[in-house]
Design an enzyme around this catalytic site. Structure first.
Site, mmCIF file in Angstrom:
data_model
loop_
_atom_site.group_PDB
_atom_site.id
_atom_site.type_symbol
_atom_site.label_atom_id
_atom_site.label_comp_id
_atom_site.label_asym_id
_atom_site.label_seq_id
_atom_site.Cartn_x
_atom_site.Cartn_y
_atom_site.Cartn_z
ATOM 1 N N CYS A 297 -27.744 38.987 19.533
ATOM 2 C CA CYS A 297 -27.524 40.411 19.835
ATOM 3 C C CYS A 297 -28.781 41.106 20.346
ATOM 4 O O CYS A 297 -28.905 41.368 21.541
ATOM 5 C CB CYS A 297 -26.993 41.124 18.598
ATOM 6 S SG CYS A 297 -25.331 40.589 18.147
HETATM 7 N N1 LIG Z 1 -23.279 36.556 16.404
HETATM 8 C C1 LIG Z 1 -23.362 37.852 16.119
HETATM 9 O O1 LIG Z 1 -24.025 38.266 15.192
HETATM 10 C C2 LIG Z 1 -22.618 38.865 16.963
HETATM 11 C C3 LIG Z 1 -22.358 40.124 16.436
HETATM 12 C C4 LIG Z 1 -21.666 41.054 17.200
HETATM 13 C C5 LIG Z 1 -21.285 40.723 18.482
HETATM 14 N N2 LIG Z 1 -21.562 39.494 18.991
HETATM 15 C C6 LIG Z 1 -21.099 39.175 20.343
HETATM 16 O O2 LIG Z 1 -19.932 38.378 20.237
HETATM 17 C C7 LIG Z 1 -19.879 37.444 21.316
HETATM 18 C C8 LIG Z 1 -19.731 36.037 20.761
HETATM 19 O O3 LIG Z 1 -20.897 35.730 20.028
HETATM 20 P P1 LIG Z 1 -20.949 34.535 18.992
HETATM 21 O O4 LIG Z 1 -22.188 34.737 18.204
HETATM 22 O O5 LIG Z 1 -19.653 34.390 18.279
HETATM 23 O O6 LIG Z 1 -21.128 33.303 19.984
HETATM 24 P P2 LIG Z 1 -21.046 31.760 19.579
HETATM 25 O O7 LIG Z 1 -21.901 31.042 20.547
HETATM 26 O O8 LIG Z 1 -21.277 31.583 18.122
HETATM 27 O O9 LIG Z 1 -19.528 31.386 19.827
HETATM 28 C C9 LIG Z 1 -18.916 31.435 21.045
HETATM 29 C C10 LIG Z 1 -17.891 30.306 21.121
HETATM 30 O O10 LIG Z 1 -17.215 30.458 22.365
HETATM 31 C C11 LIG Z 1 -16.970 29.159 22.899
HETATM 32 N N3 LIG Z 1 -16.725 29.293 24.311
HETATM 33 C C12 LIG Z 1 -17.614 29.432 25.324
HETATM 34 N N4 LIG Z 1 -16.977 29.563 26.496
HETATM 35 C C13 LIG Z 1 -15.649 29.518 26.231
HETATM 36 C C14 LIG Z 1 -14.476 29.583 27.031
HETATM 37 N N5 LIG Z 1 -14.532 29.764 28.334
HETATM 38 N N6 LIG Z 1 -13.271 29.468 26.415
HETATM 39 C C15 LIG Z 1 -13.198 29.263 25.093
HETATM 40 N N7 LIG Z 1 -14.282 29.197 24.281
HETATM 41 C C16 LIG Z 1 -15.491 29.329 24.845
HETATM 42 C C17 LIG Z 1 -18.202 28.373 22.517
HETATM 43 O O11 LIG Z 1 -17.948 26.984 22.521
HETATM 44 C C18 LIG Z 1 -18.506 28.918 21.119
HETATM 45 O O12 LIG Z 1 -17.921 28.147 20.103
HETATM 46 C C19 LIG Z 1 -21.143 37.665 22.128
HETATM 47 O O13 LIG Z 1 -20.879 38.525 23.196
HETATM 48 C C20 LIG Z 1 -22.079 38.343 21.147
HETATM 49 O O14 LIG Z 1 -23.023 39.164 21.788
HETATM 50 C C21 LIG Z 1 -22.201 38.543 18.251
#
Ligand SMILES: NC(=O)c1ccc[n+]([C@@H]2O[C@H](COP(=O)([O-])OP(=O)(O)OC[C@H]3O[C@@H](n4cnc5c(N)ncnc54)[C@H](O)[C@@H]3O)[C@@H](O)[C@H]2O)c1
Length: 454
Positions: A297
């Site tokens: 983030c």
């Molecule tokens: N991690 C946090 O603390 C947090 C908090 C709030 C918001 N976010 C936001 O949420 C979003 C996701 O973050 P995250 O931490 O869960 O990411 P992450 O990397 O943990 O998970 C994302 C998942 O999406 C999968 N993926 C990638 N491309 C894909 C596709 N085309 N189709 C299907 N699956 C696909 C990946 O394999 C992965 O398992 C980001 O935009 C992030 O900024 C994250």
């Protein structure tokens, strides 16, 4: 565009409006939506955000399809080998025993979904530029499989206008009218992995629809898994809300790091001073210094804003400066290691340094964007014999692609300096005191009288 575009920002809770952001809409309106009943919900991207979201939706009585491009990730989820708070691990074990909780990489299944929630990563590259490729690919998949009656909710943090660029326009090009045939909204995710105090269910959720009906559809579903729903007037307002939240944090963390430097020069404990300032009951929010920021983030999100503003030749010097300072913070930590060793008559080259804790924050296994990667890479590039010890992170990929493994039982007196980077709850750090030179980048190490801070 339909004529049900919202004109006012409203909040509703469990389907009822609880507060109204615009003066002319003061009546409490029932927004209960039949679409919030038991639905087929697909979650695209089963990572740190998507998995707990899928579990919450399953707990709310929906049939859930968890989709991910990574078969490895799906296997880890099936085997419960995932980084979740204990309550979510219990929910995962319950969910995977249910026939209504399906994990798959097969995106053809999307067409059976009533609602699709997109939670894929939005990282930055090594040049600090947004890498929109995962999100663009995911949206292409969703648009390609969209069918009339579906509601699509984008939750990945991104630039203002993404929902329109990557979903609304291509859906229209496919002949699907957003607001009539399909409903599209943006709802930023606020989950804080590892945080058992502010759980996803206890935190309000912001929703912005492309039309008012879009917002209602999305809000009605999300009301089942969030404390309450605050609806804003557009998807763009919701997109910017997330950027404001995380830019606010980034700027304040950069300021806290700057005050840490001020405190060191003036011979004052910065933590004591910040805690004292925090006794003011209004107008001050405490932020604390550290070795830098990590995770998916704070180091990333404000760059989506800076990137898009460059197109319009708009400068935001405060944000730019904060993000530059944040990117440089690990280098400052390395400088301090060099200074402290030098004060002890040792050069960095050949010195033995142990980094304690490498995850980006306490209590999680996540090492994405962790400042420890930059710190360890720089120390080793400079010829330092740098190791690390972290009970939650068995290995770390450094900048040059090499994998460094965690020591299992380091001997503190063997090191010329111990750099404290992350302190996990439940881990004993007593051994650190046995090293004569301890540099604390967390500013939170206790019981080591001779420790210095960065
Ligand atoms: N991690 C946090 O603390 C947090 C908090 C709030 C918001 N976010 C936001 O949420 C979003 C996701 O973050 P995250 O931490 O869960 O990411 P992450 O990397 O943990 O998970 C994302 C998942 O999406 C999968 N993926 C990638 N491309 C894909 C596709 N085309 N189709 C299907 N699956 C696909 C990946 O394999 C992965 O398992 C980001 O935009 C992030 O900024 C994250």
């Amino acid at each position: 565009m339909r004529n049900d575009t919202p004109s006012a920002a409203v909040s509703f809770n469990g389907g009822r409006v609880t507060s109204v952001a615009s003066a002319h809409e003061s009546a409490v309106t029932d927004l209960t939506d039949p679409h919030a009943r038991s639905l087929n919900v697909a979650v695209l991207g089963m990572g740190y955000v998507g998995l707990p979201t899928a579990l919450a939706l399953a707990g709310a009585g929906h049939a859930v399809l968890g989709l991910d491009v990574s078969e490895q990730r799906l296997a880890d989820i099936r085997d419960c080998r995932v980084d979740l708070v204990p309550a979510d691990l219990v929910r995962l074990r319950q969910a995977i025993a249910q026939p209504t909780f399906l994990l798959s990489a097969d995106t053809t299944l999307l067409s059976a979904a009533d609602v699709v929630i997109v939670c894929v990563p939005t990282p930055i590259d090594t040049y600090l530029m947004p890498d929109l490729s995962p999100l663009a690919a995911a949206c292409r998949t969703v648009v390609g499989r969209a069918r009339p009656g579906q509601t699509i909710v984008l939750t990945s943090t991104t630039y203002v206008g993404t929902t329109r660029d990557l979903l609304v326009k291509p859906l229209s090009e496919r002949g699907l009218d957003v607001g009539t045939d399909v409903h599209v909204a943006f709802s930023p995710e606020r989950i804080d992995p590892g945080n058992t105090k502010h759980t996803q269910a206890s935190v309000p959720r912001v929703v912005g629809g492309v039309t008012q009906r879009c917002a209602r559809r999305a809000g009605a579903l999300l009301a089942g898994i969030a404390a309450n729903i605050h609806v804003v007037s557009s998807a763009e307002a919701a997109e910017m809300t997330k950027l404001v939240e995380n830019t606010f944090r980034a700027v304040n963390i950069a300021l806290a790091n700057e005050f840490a430097e001020v405190g060191r020069v003036l011979g004052l404990e910065v933590m004591e001073v910040i805690h004292a300032a925090a006794t003011k009951p209004y107008g001050f929010t405490p932020f604390f210094p550290g070795p830098g920021v990590g995770g998916h983030c704070i180091p990333c999100d404000p760059h989506y804003l800076l990137w898009q503003l460059r197109r319009d030749r708009v400068r935001t010097p405060v944000v730019e400066q904060a993000m530059a300072a944040i990117a440089q913070r690990p280098l400052r930590v390395v400088d301090r290691v060099r200074e402290v060793l030098s004060d002890n008559g040792l050069p960095l080259r050949g010195a033995r340094v142990l980094v304690v804790g490498v995850t980006y924050k306490p209590g999680v296994e996540d090492v994405r964007e962790s400042p420890a990667i930059e710190i360890l890479s720089r120390l080793r590039d400079a010829g330092c014999e740098a190791d690390f010890w972290d009970e939650l992170a068995p290995a770390l990929r450094l900048n040059d692609g090499s994998i460094l493994k965690s020591l299992s039982d380091p001997v503190a007196p063997d090191y010329d300096l111990i750099l404290v980077h992350t302190l996990h709850p439940g881990t004993s750090y007593d051994r650190i005191a046995e090293c004569p030179t301890v540099l604390d980048a967390t500013y939170r190490l206790t019981n080591v009288d001779h420790r210095m801070v960065v």
